[in-house]
Design a protein around this motif. Structure first.
Motif, short mmCIF file in Angstrom:
data_model
loop_
_atom_site.label_atom_id
_atom_site.label_comp_id
_atom_site.label_asym_id
_atom_site.label_seq_id
_atom_site.Cartn_x
_atom_site.Cartn_y
_atom_site.Cartn_z
N GLU A 194 -5.26 4.59 8.45
CA GLU A 194 -5.09 3.44 7.51
C GLU A 194 -5.38 3.84 6.01
O GLU A 194 -6.25 4.67 5.76
CB GLU A 194 -5.91 2.01 7.66
CG GLU A 194 -5.75 1.74 9.19
CD GLU A 194 -4.52 0.92 9.40
OE1 GLU A 194 -3.87 0.68 8.49
OE2 GLU A 194 -4.41 0.27 10.74
N LEU A 195 -4.72 3.13 4.85
CA LEU A 195 -5.19 3.51 3.53
C LEU A 195 -5.31 2.01 2.93
O LEU A 195 -4.23 1.27 2.89
CB LEU A 195 -3.82 4.22 2.93
CG LEU A 195 -4.05 5.82 2.86
CD1 LEU A 195 -2.81 6.21 2.33
CD2 LEU A 195 -5.21 6.26 2.27
N SER A 196 -6.39 1.66 2.45
CA SER A 196 -6.71 0.47 1.93
C SER A 196 -6.87 0.72 0.37
O SER A 196 -7.83 1.32 -0.04
CB SER A 196 -8.16 -0.05 2.33
OG SER A 196 -8.75 -1.11 1.46
N MET A 197 -5.77 0.31 -0.10
CA MET A 197 -5.46 0.52 -1.73
C MET A 197 -4.34 -0.33 -2.17
O MET A 197 -3.57 -0.51 -1.61
CB MET A 197 -5.19 2.02 -1.80
CG MET A 197 -3.81 2.48 -1.31
SD MET A 197 -3.91 4.36 -1.44
CE MET A 197 -1.95 4.64 -1.29
N GLY A 198 -4.79 -0.99 -3.31
CA GLY A 198 -3.94 -1.62 -4.24
C GLY A 198 -4.52 -3.12 -4.08
O GLY A 198 -5.04 -3.60 -3.04
N MET A 199 -4.42 -3.74 -5.17
CA MET A 199 -5.04 -5.05 -5.47
C MET A 199 -3.84 -5.77 -6.09
O MET A 199 -2.85 -5.46 -6.26
CB MET A 199 -6.17 -4.90 -6.18
CG MET A 199 -7.43 -4.12 -5.37
SD MET A 199 -9.05 -4.74 -5.94
CE MET A 199 -9.06 -3.68 -7.68
N SER A 200 -4.19 -7.14 -6.75
CA SER A 200 -3.25 -8.03 -7.29
C SER A 200 -2.50 -7.38 -8.28
O SER A 200 -1.17 -7.53 -8.39
CB SER A 200 -4.00 -9.32 -7.79
OG SER A 200 -4.43 -10.11 -6.66
N ASN A 201 -2.94 -6.36 -9.11
CA ASN A 201 -2.37 -5.90 -10.25
C ASN A 201 -1.40 -4.64 -9.88
O ASN A 201 -0.69 -4.21 -10.67
CB ASN A 201 -3.31 -5.66 -11.32
CG ASN A 201 -4.34 -4.59 -11.06
OD1 ASN A 201 -4.84 -4.69 -9.92
ND2 ASN A 201 -4.59 -3.69 -11.95
N ASP A 202 -1.71 -4.14 -8.74
CA ASP A 202 -1.00 -2.79 -8.49
C ASP A 202 -0.51 -2.56 -7.12
O ASP A 202 -0.35 -1.42 -6.60
CB ASP A 202 -1.94 -1.52 -8.87
CG ASP A 202 -3.24 -1.48 -8.20
OD1 ASP A 202 -3.47 -2.24 -7.24
OD2 ASP A 202 -4.30 -1.03 -8.58
N TYR A 203 -0.61 -3.67 -6.23
CA TYR A 203 -0.26 -3.57 -4.90
C TYR A 203 1.20 -2.95 -4.67
O TYR A 203 1.23 -2.24 -3.49
CB TYR A 203 -0.75 -4.56 -4.04
CG TYR A 203 0.25 -5.67 -4.53
CD1 TYR A 203 1.50 -5.96 -3.67
CD2 TYR A 203 0.07 -6.87 -5.50
CE1 TYR A 203 2.22 -7.08 -3.90
CE2 TYR A 203 0.73 -7.95 -5.38
CZ TYR A 203 1.86 -7.92 -4.87
OH TYR A 203 2.65 -9.05 -4.98
N GLN A 204 2.09 -3.17 -5.66
CA GLN A 204 3.52 -2.67 -5.15
C GLN A 204 3.55 -1.25 -5.35
O GLN A 204 4.02 -0.38 -4.43
CB GLN A 204 4.30 -3.29 -6.15
CG GLN A 204 4.69 -4.91 -5.83
CD GLN A 204 5.70 -5.23 -6.86
OE1 GLN A 204 5.15 -5.65 -8.11
NE2 GLN A 204 6.98 -5.33 -6.69
N ILE A 205 2.64 -0.56 -6.26
CA ILE A 205 2.76 0.74 -6.62
C ILE A 205 1.96 1.45 -5.48
O ILE A 205 2.26 2.39 -4.76
CB ILE A 205 2.03 1.14 -7.80
CG1 ILE A 205 2.67 0.68 -9.06
CG2 ILE A 205 1.76 2.58 -7.92
CD1 ILE A 205 2.07 0.47 -10.48
N ALA A 206 0.81 0.78 -4.84
CA ALA A 206 0.00 1.29 -3.78
C ALA A 206 0.96 1.59 -2.59
O ALA A 206 0.96 2.45 -1.88
CB ALA A 206 -1.34 0.31 -3.51
N ILE A 207 1.70 0.59 -2.24
CA ILE A 207 2.53 0.28 -1.07
C ILE A 207 3.54 1.44 -1.08
O ILE A 207 4.01 2.28 -0.28
CB ILE A 207 3.24 -0.97 -1.03
CG1 ILE A 207 2.24 -2.19 -0.62
CG2 ILE A 207 4.35 -0.73 0.12
CD1 ILE A 207 2.66 -3.52 -0.69
N GLU A 208 4.07 1.83 -2.20
CA GLU A 208 5.19 2.99 -2.52
C GLU A 208 4.55 4.24 -2.27
O GLU A 208 5.09 5.24 -1.94
CB GLU A 208 5.49 2.86 -4.01
CG GLU A 208 6.71 1.63 -4.32
CD GLU A 208 6.93 1.62 -5.66
OE1 GLU A 208 6.85 2.53 -6.42
OE2 GLU A 208 7.67 0.70 -6.03
#
Length: 223
Positions: A194-208
């Motif tokens: 698992e990778l827990s990363m990305g919050m409201s402002n950057d979650y799309q980039i984190a998913i990519e």
């Protein structure tokens, strides 16, 4: 605005991020971060279909756990003091902030069964953030073999608060690379899937960049 309406928008953006990166939306779990909102708002998140709730303080977790009981899957996402472990350990499914052996020892001592833990990594090197430096991670995970109640399910980081997409991507890429390095060791106690990363402002980039869990508060449940 209702949580259900906000969730639709978040799911749409997750779908778009997955489309851009050749992933499937079911590879990404949404953790609704309820740390700033009422029990009623957290209940609304559950009714909207969100299963995973995240709290960063033991008081907030205990209050909501008391009211909502075992309905949500609870994630402790804040910095955890060793002396607070006993209060939350039997109420959470995931701890996102394992960053020192003294904490690992306390989790191991208090847990009735293995706990899924994320090793927290301070990829950005900011003094204001908790976590291990990337260089410390491998030897730290190696040392966790001695604690039979800890399963290293993955890595977690908080990216810098910035609009600079390149900076964010580099941060998430580094965490992904570390995760792959640990996975390649094939340690039974550290599947590190698992990778827990990305919050409201950057979650799309984190998913990519490979996030499997995104921690979303403001964009879902508000302040």
């Amino acid at each position: 605005m209702k949580v259900a309406d906000k969730l639709q928008e978040v799911q749409r953006q997750i779908q778009e991020a997955c489309d851009r990166s050749g992933r499937q939306p079911d590879e990404v779990k949404i953790i609704a971060v309820t740390k700033y909102v009422s029990v009623e708002r957290a209940q609304e998140a559950l009714e909207a279909g969100l299963l995973h709730l995240g709290e960063n303080r033991d008081e907030g977790l205990l209050e909501k756990w008391d009211k909502l009981q075992g309905e949500p899957i609870w994630h402790f996402i804040g910095s955890l003091q060793s002396r607070k472990v006993k209060q939350i350990i039997d109420k959470v499914s995931y701890i996102h902030s394992l960053d020192r052996l003294s904490l690992a020892k306390e989790i191991n001592k208090r847990a009735a069964q293995p706990v899924k833990c994320f090793v927290q990594v301070n990829v950005s090197g900011e003094e204001s953030k908790h976590g291990l430096s990337p260089e410390e991670v491998m030897s730290f995970v190696e040392q966790l073999a001695q604690y039979e109640k800890i399963t290293v399910c993955g890595l977690m980081t908080m990216a810098p608060l910035t609009d600079d997409e390149q900076t964010l991507r580099e941060c998430f890429k580094k965490l992904k690379k570390l995760q792959e390095d640990i996975q390649s060791r094939e340690w039974s106690y550290a599947p590190c899937a698992e990778l827990s990363m990305g919050m409201s402002n950057d979650y799309q980039i984190a998913i990519e960049e490979g996030a499997t869990m995104v921690r979303i508060g403001t964009a879902l449940v508000g302040e």
